[in-house]
Scaffold this motif. Structure first.
Motif, PDB file in Angstrom:
ATOM      1  N   THR A  43       0.821  -1.212   0.000  1.00  0.00           N
ATOM      2  CA  THR A  43       0.000   0.000   0.000  1.00  0.00           C
ATOM      3  C   THR A  43       0.858   1.266   0.000  1.00  0.00           C
ATOM      4  O   THR A  43       2.002   1.241   0.410  1.00  0.00           O
ATOM      5  N   GLY A  44       0.254   2.342  -0.490  1.00  0.00           N
ATOM      6  CA  GLY A  44       0.963   3.616  -0.533  1.00  0.00           C
ATOM      7  C   GLY A  44       0.877   4.217  -1.920  1.00  0.00           C
ATOM      8  O   GLY A  44      -0.034   3.912  -2.676  1.00  0.00           O
TER       9      GLY A  44
ATOM     10  N   GLN B 121      -2.278   6.467  -5.535  1.00  0.00           N
ATOM     11  CA  GLN B 121      -2.303   6.234  -4.084  1.00  0.00           C
ATOM     12  C   GLN B 121      -3.320   5.127  -3.815  1.00  0.00           C
ATOM     13  O   GLN B 121      -4.517   5.343  -3.958  1.00  0.00           O
TER      14      GLN B 121
ATOM     15  N   GLU C 213      -4.963   2.177  -1.366  1.00  0.00           N
ATOM     16  CA  GLU C 213      -5.173   1.595  -0.046  1.00  0.00           C
ATOM     17  C   GLU C 213      -5.234   0.074  -0.196  1.00  0.00           C
ATOM     18  O   GLU C 213      -5.449  -0.437  -1.293  1.00  0.00           O
TER      19      GLU C 213
ATOM     20  N   ALA D  24      -1.322  -2.114   5.797  1.00  0.00           N
ATOM     21  CA  ALA D  24      -2.293  -1.515   6.712  1.00  0.00           C
ATOM     22  C   ALA D  24      -2.882  -0.254   6.086  1.00  0.00           C
ATOM     23  O   ALA D  24      -2.166   0.519   5.453  1.00  0.00           O
ATOM     24  N   ALA D  25      -4.173  -0.096   6.282  1.00  0.00           N
ATOM     25  CA  ALA D  25      -4.847   1.083   5.729  1.00  0.00           C
ATOM     26  C   ALA D  25      -4.315   2.334   6.400  1.00  0.00           C
ATOM     27  O   ALA D  25      -4.077   2.341   7.605  1.00  0.00           O
ATOM     28  N   THR D  26      -4.132   3.367   5.623  1.00  0.00           N
ATOM     29  CA  THR D  26      -3.729   4.634   6.218  1.00  0.00           C
ATOM     30  C   THR D  26      -4.974   5.416   6.593  1.00  0.00           C
ATOM     31  O   THR D  26      -6.058   5.171   6.058  1.00  0.00           O
ATOM     32  N   GLU D  27      -4.785   6.333   7.504  1.00  0.00           N
ATOM     33  CA  GLU D  27      -5.941   7.115   7.919  1.00  0.00           C
ATOM     34  C   GLU D  27      -6.381   8.019   6.774  1.00  0.00           C
ATOM     35  O   GLU D  27      -5.541   8.577   6.057  1.00  0.00           O
TER      36      GLU D  27
ATOM     37  N   THR E 159      -7.512  11.037   4.659  1.00  0.00           N
ATOM     38  CA  THR E 159      -7.247  12.462   4.766  1.00  0.00           C
ATOM     39  C   THR E 159      -8.562  13.185   5.044  1.00  0.00           C
ATOM     40  O   THR E 159      -9.622  12.717   4.664  1.00  0.00           O
TER      41      THR E 159
END
Lengths: 403, 447
Positions: free
Chosen positions: A52-53, A97, A99, A126-129, A131
């Motif tokens: 992810t990223g 980007q 997820e 892992a999922a990012t928070e 925005t």
């Protein structure tokens, strides 16, 4: 179709870099770019899985004409990232980007038609928070929704060409087999097409609408009546005789209706491809409820495809369109605190229930039960579920706009 | 809510209506017996509404009946230059019936039917039972002449209005059953198809229409029931419609009521207090001469797609109508009775009243000054097989010439409201002038 269970977790966004195209690859976390090799009929993505990223793709067009690269959500409809206008011999870098979740990648030769080389693509980690940058979220939603509209129209164009050709040539059996699946591309984006005013009447008016408004009756439903001609004594949906001011089209009329459908579809493509074509955030979420309204007013009653009985295909396509539109603004809804979480959970559950109910009658690819065979009790169950979904969905715009 | 009927039936103590209106002693004196009309009305009103719509919705509508207007004791004369029920202040309840005449009927039979109907209508509008002996004073061994459910009830403002459909003059297959074909007014013809029409023939048209309006639903139903009974063998009901909650006002003394979309309806309606407009827009001229003092009646059963409407955003609802939902003021500003300013634009340069707004397209300013006298009613016919409310507006308009309706309806072809409504029934009738005492309705037609 339990895809909602998955899409719930892939609440990804494509960052604004997708808007600008070529951006230096400063992400990828050392994993290096994912290579994509395009030919006219293949779309080879070197990796099946990535972390992810900000995922960097290095795309090379080895084919003979312009191509594009697309990343779909797990429903294979909603676009989460896209790189257009890749010319032969060109290598471009594109950063999306992503997820964690399940995606599909594909290419589009000459940027029209169905996806080429559709392949599963997994993003792990892992999922990012999310925005909370409202502007950014809104831009992403709008950009991706416009891509989706163009992609559906891009598939509609060749489908209409094949359908119209079969009809004009008198190959009714083939034309009948293509009717419902061709319309699906249109039905998924109907509110957008309707926004163009005079195109929807030409493409999608039912006989009773055209007669009542004094318009020449053309488009899908005119052709439908030729392909599924009424039996003696049959009635139109408004109770008038099916033969009132109607006769089977002559070969010359068939040529003309086929050409009209092709021409009006081309016009639609021109309009959505125009540089100044855009939609607002409210258009997207209102489009979602608008599609459900289409179901409630036209499809449930069986008036839409009066002669072919293919209403359930239109029904399913409207629901898919509603789901995609919702999916585009879902991230924004999730930024609206507890209220947003509750509403999206409710909408997710009701979409899932409606899709489950529809799946009992078939699928767009495999075909659906003839609507004439659906009992009143079954129609009521479908209607009840449309209402169950429409109520929370009708709250979406207010939430998304923060009103 | 309503007190025990017995407790309101005390001499000298006027019963109080929940709406706040107080019955006068004089009104009480009109009661046929000592029974409290209001106490009884509350009970009967609820029951009749239950009958009208069936099952669960009855109670809610019954409650509406309890708060009905204070005109319950009005009596409108049946005889006169014009028929009652046109410019009469709109009552709260409707029972409308369209009849087809029996194949065996002769011209003389038709005249006799009209005489019989006229006699019964005159009695009922005066608050009396039909026939010589009424509901309970006839022979024990014969069925009563009057069906009896309006016994003890006042006239409740009952008006009964008759109209003649195009098929009375000539059947759709061209037969002239009564020698009337040459007397058909040129203006009386089946309405053309309009955008958004989804008409069912079985709830459209008809040879003769009877509109019964009253402030008590049971009184209106009693009227149609007895007129239908009188006609057995001569005419039978083709379709009928119950309505509640008047959606228009025809008098400046009336508040503007709301339709089932929740909007005030009929703000700009023709009012009886404006005789110039009534003369210009409502009463037919003398061509043909038998129609002088008559009018033309258009009915449209308009089903509302209630569920979809209820999910529409407030701003969308107001855009579609062109008025705000609370006060009923035009979106160009002001209060309910402020004239809409169709040229007013907002900050973005867009018109404040949308190009497709209902109020714009229906407004006289956009229709060469044409107006209709509307007296429509809400209806709820239970539900459809999908569990959706089968509800909407039973539109009624009176005009000098049906062309007025046709022109306005055509101008509504681009109406934004079309998305939420469907016209499912349609009819047009020539309404003859009023009957003179001793005469009968339509007498001039047979002269």
């Amino acid at each position: 179709m339990p895809r909602r269970l998955v899409t719930g977790f892939i609440a990804a966004g494509v960052v604004a870099v997708a808007l600008t195209g070529c951006v230096p690859n400063k992400a990828g976390a050392g994993a290096g770019a994912v290579n994509v090799a395009i030919t006219d009929d293949t779309c080879a993505v070197a990796e099946k899985t990535t972390a992810t990223g900000a995922v960097s793709f290095s795309i090379t067009n080895k084919g003979s004409d312009t191509n594009e690269f697309e990343i779909y959500a797990s429903d294979k409809l909603r676009i989460v990232g896209e790189k257009e206008n890749i010319t032969p011999g060109q290598t471009v870098t594109y950063v999306a980007q992503l997820e964690p979740g399940s995606y599909y990648t594909a290419c589009k030769f000459q940027q029209v038609g169905g996806p080429v080389g559709l392949a599963a693509f997994q993003v792990t980690g892992a999922a990012t928070e999310l925005t909370s940058d409202a502007k950014k979220l809104s831009d992403v939603a709008v950009t991706n929704y416009i891509s989706y509209i163009k992609s559906q129209v891009g598939e509609l164009v060749p489908a209409v060409a094949a359908f119209s050709a079969a009809y004009a040539a008198g190959d009714d059996e083939k034309a009948r087999s293509l009717f419902a699946s061709t319309r699906a591309f249109y039905e998924r984006i109907e509110p957008t097409a309707e926004a163009f005013g005079d195109l929807d009447p030409k493409l999608d008016y039912r006989e009773v609408d055209a007669v009542a408004e004094g318009l020449d009756w053309t488009g899908f439903h005119r052709i439908e009546k030729d392909l599924w001609p009424p039996a003696p004594g049959a009635l139109n949906s408004d109770g008038t005789s099916a033969f009132l001011d109607w006769a089977p089209s002559t070969p010359a009329q068939r040529q003309s209706f086929a050409a009209g459908l092709v021409g009006d579809t081309a016009k639609l493509q021109e309009l959505v491809s125009a540089k100044d074509f855009t939609v607002s955030l409210a258009d997207i979420s209102n489009g979602s409820i608008g599609l459900l309204d289409e179901v409630a007013s036209g499809k449930i009653s069986g008036e839409e495809d009066w002669w072919s009985g293919t209403d359930l295909t239109d029904f399913a396509a409207n629901v898919q369109g509603a789901d995609v539109a919702y999916g585009n603004v879902r991230d924004i809804a999730l930024t609206k605190g507890e209220k947003g979480k509750k509403l999206t959970a409710s909408i997710d559950a009701e979409f899932s229930a409606l899709n489950g109910l529809l799946a009992q009658y078939g699928s767009i690819d495999a075909g659906f039960t003839d609507y004439g065979q659906v009992t009143d009790a079954q129609k009521k169950a479908l209607s009840d579920q449309v209402n169950a979904l429409s109520e929370p969905l009708s709250q979406l715009t207010a939430l998304v706009l923060g009103a | 809510m309503r007190t025990d009927p017995a407790s309101t039936d005390q001499p000298g103590i006027p019963p109080t209506d929940p709406s706040g209106a107080t019955a006068t002693a004089a009104e009480d004196a009109k009661a046929p017996h000592g029974v409290s009309r209001r106490g009884l009305l509350g009970l009967i009103g609820a029951g009749a509404a239950g009958l009208a719509v069936g099952g669960g919705t009855g109670a809610a509508i019954g409650a509406n009946a309890a708060s009905a207007s204070s005109q319950r004791n009005a009596v409108y004369p049946f005889h006169g230059a014009h028929q009652a029920g046109i410019t009469t202040p709109v009552q709260d309840r409707l029972h409308f019936a369209s009849f087809d005449l029996a194949d065996s009927l002769t011209r003389d039979d038709l005249v006799q039917l009209l005489k019989d109907w006229t006699a019964a209508a005159a009695k009922m509008t005066a608050g009396q039972p039909v026939g010589e002996t009424g509901a309970v004073d006839g022979p024990e061994v014969a069925p009563p002449e009057d069906t009896g459910e309006a016994l003890d009830l006042p006239a409740a403002g009952l008006t009964i209005t008759f109209g003649f459909g195009p098929t009375l003059f000539q059947t759709t297959d061209g037969r002239d059953r009564f020698g009337l074909a040459s007397r058909r007014p040129a203006a009386l013809a089946v309405l053309p198809r309009f955008s958004g029409d989804n008409l069912s023939p079985e709830i459209s048209g008809g040879d003769i229409a009877i509109q019964a309006c009253a402030d008590d639903p049971q009184v209106a139903v009693h009227a149609i029931r007895n007129l239908s009974r009188i006609a057995f063998g001569r005419a039978s009901i083709r379709w009928s419609q119950l309505g509640f909650g008047r959606t228009s006002s025809t008098s400046t003394s009336q508040l503007t009521a709301r339709n089932l979309m929740g909007f005030k309806d009929g703000t700009a309606n023709i009012k009886a207090e404006d005789p110039k407009v009534v003369d210009a827009q409502v009463w037919a001229d003398g061509d043909p001469s038998w129609m002088a003092g008559g009018s033309y009646l258009v009915t449209r059963k308009i089903r509302m797609i209630i569920e979809t409407w209820d999910r529409a955003q407030l701003q969308e609802q107001e855009r579609v109508i062109g008025r705000n939902k609370g006060a009923g003021a035009p979106l160009s500003g002001g209060a309910e009775f402020t004239a809409p300013d169709f040229s007013a634009t907002g900050a973005t340069g867009k018109p404040l009243i949308d190009k497709a707004a209902h109020v714009r397209l229906a407004h006289p300013d956009q229709n060469k000054g044409t107006q209709l006298l509307r007296r429509g009613y809400n209806y709820v016919d239970g539900n459809d097989q999908l569990g959706r409310l089968d509800a909407g507006l039973f539109f009624i308009s009176y005009q000098r010439d049906p062309q007025q309706f046709i022109d306005i309806q055509r101008s509504l072809a681009t109406d934004a409201l079309k998305e939420y409504i469907r016209h499912v029934g349609s009819a047009v009738f020539a309404v003859p002038p009023g009957a003179k005492a001793g005469g009968f309705i339509g007498q001039q037609l047979f002269a």
